[in-house]
Design a protein around this motif. Structure first.
Motif, PDB file in Angstrom:
ATOM      1  N   TYR A 174       0.806  -1.215   0.000  1.00 44.58           N
ATOM      2  CA  TYR A 174       0.000   0.000   0.000  1.00 44.58           C
ATOM      3  C   TYR A 174       0.844   1.272   0.000  1.00 44.58           C
ATOM      4  O   TYR A 174       0.341   2.351  -0.297  1.00 44.58           O
ATOM      5  N   GLY A 175       2.132   1.158   0.321  1.00 47.11           N
ATOM      6  CA  GLY A 175       2.980   2.344   0.331  1.00 47.11           C
ATOM      7  C   GLY A 175       3.684   2.612  -0.974  1.00 47.11           C
ATOM      8  O   GLY A 175       3.955   3.766  -1.310  1.00 47.11           O
ATOM      9  N   VAL A 176       3.985   1.555  -1.733  1.00 42.12           N
ATOM     10  CA  VAL A 176       4.749   1.704  -2.971  1.00 42.12           C
ATOM     11  C   VAL A 176       4.001   1.141  -4.174  1.00 42.12           C
ATOM     12  O   VAL A 176       3.835   1.828  -5.199  1.00 42.12           O
ATOM     13  N   VAL A 177       3.542  -0.103  -4.066  1.00 47.92           N
ATOM     14  CA  VAL A 177       2.941  -0.780  -5.225  1.00 47.92           C
ATOM     15  C   VAL A 177       1.607  -0.171  -5.617  1.00 47.92           C
ATOM     16  O   VAL A 177       1.363   0.117  -6.799  1.00 47.92           O
ATOM     17  N   THR A 178       0.713   0.047  -4.638  1.00 52.66           N
ATOM     18  CA  THR A 178      -0.619   0.576  -4.944  1.00 52.66           C
ATOM     19  C   THR A 178      -0.583   1.938  -5.628  1.00 52.66           C
ATOM     20  O   THR A 178      -1.286   2.140  -6.624  1.00 52.66           O
ATOM     21  N   PRO A 179       0.212   2.929  -5.144  1.00 53.86           N
ATOM     22  CA  PRO A 179       0.271   4.213  -5.847  1.00 53.86           C
ATOM     23  C   PRO A 179       0.767   4.108  -7.286  1.00 53.86           C
ATOM     24  O   PRO A 179       0.395   4.929  -8.131  1.00 53.86           O
ATOM     25  N   VAL A 180       1.602   3.099  -7.556  1.00 49.42           N
ATOM     26  CA  VAL A 180       2.094   2.907  -8.922  1.00 49.42           C
ATOM     27  C   VAL A 180       1.013   2.295  -9.808  1.00 49.42           C
ATOM     28  O   VAL A 180       0.807   2.713 -10.959  1.00 49.42           O
ATOM     29  N   LEU A 181       0.286   1.319  -9.276  1.00 49.87           N
ATOM     30  CA  LEU A 181      -0.681   0.576 -10.085  1.00 49.87           C
ATOM     31  C   LEU A 181      -2.008   1.306 -10.279  1.00 49.87           C
ATOM     32  O   LEU A 181      -2.680   1.111 -11.295  1.00 49.87           O
ATOM     33  N   ASN A 182      -2.416   2.135  -9.312  1.00 50.21           N
ATOM     34  CA  ASN A 182      -3.730   2.778  -9.387  1.00 50.21           C
ATOM     35  C   ASN A 182      -4.003   3.491 -10.707  1.00 50.21           C
ATOM     36  O   ASN A 182      -5.037   3.250 -11.340  1.00 50.21           O
ATOM     37  N   PRO A 183      -3.117   4.401 -11.164  1.00 52.39           N
ATOM     38  CA  PRO A 183      -3.423   5.098 -12.422  1.00 52.39           C
ATOM     39  C   PRO A 183      -3.499   4.173 -13.633  1.00 52.39           C
ATOM     40  O   PRO A 183      -4.301   4.397 -14.544  1.00 52.39           O
ATOM     41  N   PHE A 184      -2.679   3.114 -13.636  1.00 54.12           N
ATOM     42  CA  PHE A 184      -2.713   2.182 -14.760  1.00 54.12           C
ATOM     43  C   PHE A 184      -3.966   1.318 -14.724  1.00 54.12           C
ATOM     44  O   PHE A 184      -4.534   0.982 -15.771  1.00 54.12           O
ATOM     45  N   ILE A 185      -4.415   0.960 -13.539  1.00 56.43           N
ATOM     46  CA  ILE A 185      -5.656   0.191 -13.414  1.00 56.43           C
ATOM     47  C   ILE A 185      -6.835   0.986 -13.957  1.00 56.43           C
ATOM     48  O   ILE A 185      -7.669   0.477 -14.705  1.00 56.43           O
ATOM     49  N   TYR A 186      -6.896   2.260 -13.587  1.00 54.30           N
ATOM     50  CA  TYR A 186      -8.019   3.094 -14.017  1.00 54.30           C
ATOM     51  C   TYR A 186      -7.915   3.515 -15.474  1.00 54.30           C
ATOM     52  O   TYR A 186      -8.930   3.684 -16.145  1.00 54.30           O
ATOM     53  N   SER A 187      -6.705   3.707 -15.989  1.00 54.24           N
ATOM     54  CA  SER A 187      -6.561   4.175 -17.369  1.00 54.24           C
ATOM     55  C   SER A 187      -6.645   3.037 -18.378  1.00 54.24           C
ATOM     56  O   SER A 187      -7.313   3.159 -19.417  1.00 54.24           O
ATOM     57  N   LEU A 188      -5.997   1.909 -18.084  1.00 53.21           N
ATOM     58  CA  LEU A 188      -5.976   0.803 -19.037  1.00 53.21           C
ATOM     59  C   LEU A 188      -7.333   0.114 -19.150  1.00 53.21           C
ATOM     60  O   LEU A 188      -7.658  -0.473 -20.189  1.00 53.21           O
ATOM     61  N   ARG A 189      -8.157   0.169 -18.106  1.00 55.31           N
ATOM     62  CA  ARG A 189      -9.463  -0.475 -18.115  1.00 55.31           C
ATOM     63  C   ARG A 189     -10.592   0.501 -18.415  1.00 55.31           C
ATOM     64  O   ARG A 189     -11.760   0.123 -18.402  1.00 55.31           O
ATOM     65  N   ASN A 190     -10.251   1.751 -18.698  1.00 54.74           N
ATOM     66  CA  ASN A 190     -11.266   2.774 -18.912  1.00 54.74           C
ATOM     67  C   ASN A 190     -11.154   3.324 -20.324  1.00 54.74           C
ATOM     68  O   ASN A 190     -10.187   4.008 -20.670  1.00 54.74           O
ATOM     69  N   ASN A 191     -12.169   3.028 -21.154  1.00 56.40           N
ATOM     70  CA  ASN A 191     -12.145   3.477 -22.540  1.00 56.40           C
ATOM     71  C   ASN A 191     -12.243   4.996 -22.655  1.00 56.40           C
ATOM     72  O   ASN A 191     -11.681   5.587 -23.585  1.00 56.40           O
ATOM     73  N   GLU A 192     -12.966   5.635 -21.727  1.00 51.31           N
ATOM     74  CA  GLU A 192     -13.108   7.087 -21.790  1.00 51.31           C
ATOM     75  C   GLU A 192     -11.772   7.783 -21.567  1.00 51.31           C
ATOM     76  O   GLU A 192     -11.454   8.771 -22.242  1.00 51.31           O
ATOM     77  N   VAL A 193     -10.986   7.274 -20.634  1.00 53.14           N
ATOM     78  CA  VAL A 193      -9.669   7.854 -20.375  1.00 53.14           C
ATOM     79  C   VAL A 193      -8.754   7.639 -21.572  1.00 53.14           C
ATOM     80  O   VAL A 193      -8.025   8.557 -21.993  1.00 53.14           O
ATOM     81  N   LYS A 194      -8.776   6.444 -22.142  1.00 49.70           N
ATOM     82  CA  LYS A 194      -7.916   6.163 -23.300  1.00 49.70           C
ATOM     83  C   LYS A 194      -8.324   7.006 -24.501  1.00 49.70           C
ATOM     84  O   LYS A 194      -7.466   7.526 -25.230  1.00 49.70           O
ATOM     85  N   THR A 195      -9.627   7.177 -24.707  1.00 44.69           N
ATOM     86  CA  THR A 195     -10.106   8.017 -25.814  1.00 44.69           C
ATOM     87  C   THR A 195      -9.693   9.466 -25.608  1.00 44.69           C
ATOM     88  O   THR A 195      -9.243  10.141 -26.544  1.00 44.69           O
ATOM     89  N   ALA A 196      -9.847   9.966 -24.389  1.00 49.04           N
ATOM     90  CA  ALA A 196      -9.468  11.348 -24.085  1.00 49.04           C
ATOM     91  C   ALA A 196      -7.975  11.566 -24.290  1.00 49.04           C
ATOM     92  O   ALA A 196      -7.549  12.601 -24.826  1.00 49.04           O
ATOM     93  N   PHE A 197      -7.162  10.583 -23.887  1.00 45.32           N
ATOM     94  CA  PHE A 197      -5.715  10.711 -24.056  1.00 45.32           C
ATOM     95  C   PHE A 197      -5.334  10.727 -25.537  1.00 45.32           C
ATOM     96  O   PHE A 197      -4.464  11.503 -25.949  1.00 45.32           O
ATOM     97  N   ARG A 198      -5.990   9.904 -26.343  1.00 48.60           N
ATOM     98  CA  ARG A 198      -5.709   9.900 -27.786  1.00 48.60           C
ATOM     99  C   ARG A 198      -6.072  11.242 -28.413  1.00 48.60           C
ATOM    100  O   ARG A 198      -5.360  11.739 -29.291  1.00 48.60           O
ATOM    101  N   LYS A 199      -7.167  11.849 -27.966  1.00 45.54           N
ATOM    102  CA  LYS A 199      -7.571  13.160 -28.492  1.00 45.54           C
ATOM    103  C   LYS A 199      -6.558  14.237 -28.116  1.00 45.54           C
ATOM    104  O   LYS A 199      -6.258  15.123 -28.910  1.00 45.54           O
ATOM    105  N   ILE A 200      -6.043  14.144 -26.895  1.00 43.76           N
ATOM    106  CA  ILE A 200      -5.026  15.111 -26.469  1.00 43.76           C
ATOM    107  C   ILE A 200      -3.775  14.975 -27.320  1.00 43.76           C
ATOM    108  O   ILE A 200      -3.188  15.981 -27.762  1.00 43.76           O
ATOM    109  N   LEU A 201      -3.350  13.738 -27.575  1.00 46.03           N
ATOM    110  CA  LEU A 201      -2.178  13.514 -28.418  1.00 46.03           C
ATOM    111  C   LEU A 201      -2.417  14.007 -29.836  1.00 46.03           C
ATOM    112  O   LEU A 201      -1.515  14.579 -30.470  1.00 46.03           O
TER     113      LEU A 201
END
Length: 283
Positions: A247-274
């Protein structure tokens, strides 16, 4: 990786108007907490890995404890708030924007942060820590459960405050999350369409993954230590400090990837920004 992943998620949400909803607002709060939480201890841990003299001042140690408690407990409460957000979105979709308005989100944020600051800062002010049982911390970083072994005299006050604090930031939020998901499951099972049920469950998958990682490790750590300090267990187990790495090291690293890789809205928004960035560079 923690800085990169969480900064990526925060910037993506801020720069994408379609993501300006309560769900992604709280997700930004989670990423900010992960950034702040890892910054309180990880830099010092990394420095100690390559150093022969692994020392920390009393002030630095207490700073780690206070900020770690505040940010860690706020994250636990935030996950309960995010469960409530999913409950409203799935069970009362027509009223979602009314119930989870920006005004509501603002008040929730203020209460969440101020409440956890009071819970974690007031007890040490009422009764400051006094250390006399050595100066070696049996941990990778300073945590209140480990510092109890170094405190003088009667520590029943600190044990009581930790127990009460654990109820408010671990047990009660966890029960709230469980009840929220029971209501969500009942509501989703009433959906006739298989695609509709799958879509509803998919919006909760990332949150459930994070909840399992954070609460599983936190409850294991606090449960084991509290049985020790209430006289129901043996001496503090050094294995607990290895669990805290999750919870001190691994969770903070994995949280954004869990939410971004499994979320189509985030991936779509990131592609639009790029795409917008590439177009502006080519002009």
């Amino acid at each position: 990786m923690t800085m990169l992943g969480n900064s990526f998620l925060i910037c993506t949400v801020i720069l994408s108007p379609p993501l300006h909803t309560a769900m992604y607002y709280f997700l930004c709060n989670l990423s900010f907490i992960d950034l702040f939480y890892s910054s309180t201890s990880v830099p010092k841990v990394l420095f100690d890995v390559f150093s022969k003299q692994r020392r920390i001042s009393v002030t630095g140690c207490l700073t780690q404890v206070y900020f770690g408690l505040i940010v860690g407990s706020t994250e636990c409460v935030l996950l309960a708030v995010m469960a409530y957000d999913r409950y409203i979105a799935i069970c009362f979709p027509l009223y979602y924007t009314v119930i989870m308005s920006w005004r509501t989100c603002k008040y929730i944020t203020i209460i969440m942060w101020s409440g956890n600051i009071i819970i974690n800062v007031v007890p040490p002010i009422l009764k400051p820590y006094v250390f006399c049982r050595g100066n070696q911390v049996n941990h990778f970083a300073c945590e209140i459960l480990v510092l109890l072994e170094l405190m003088c005299g009667d520590i029943s006050f600190y044990k009581l405050t930790i127990f009460i604090g654990s109820l408010f930031v671990l047990f009660f939020p966890f029960v709230f999350i469980v009840l929220s998901y029971i209501c969500i499951i009942i509501s989703v099972l009433k959906i006739n369409s298989a695609d509709g049920r799958s879509k509803a469950f998919s919006t909760c998958a990332s949150h459930l993954t994070v909840v399992c990682m954070l609460y599983g490790t936190n409850m294991t750590t606090y449960g084991s230590c509290m049985t020790t300090y209430t006289g129901q267990g043996k001496k503090y187990s050094s294995n607990i400090k290895y669990i805290s790495i999750i919870y001190g090291v691994v969770t903070p690293v994995l949280n954004p990837f869990i939410y971004s890789l499994r979320n189509n809205e985030v991936k779509t928004a990131f592609r639009k920004i790029l795409t917008r960035y590439s177009a502006s560079r080519s002009l």
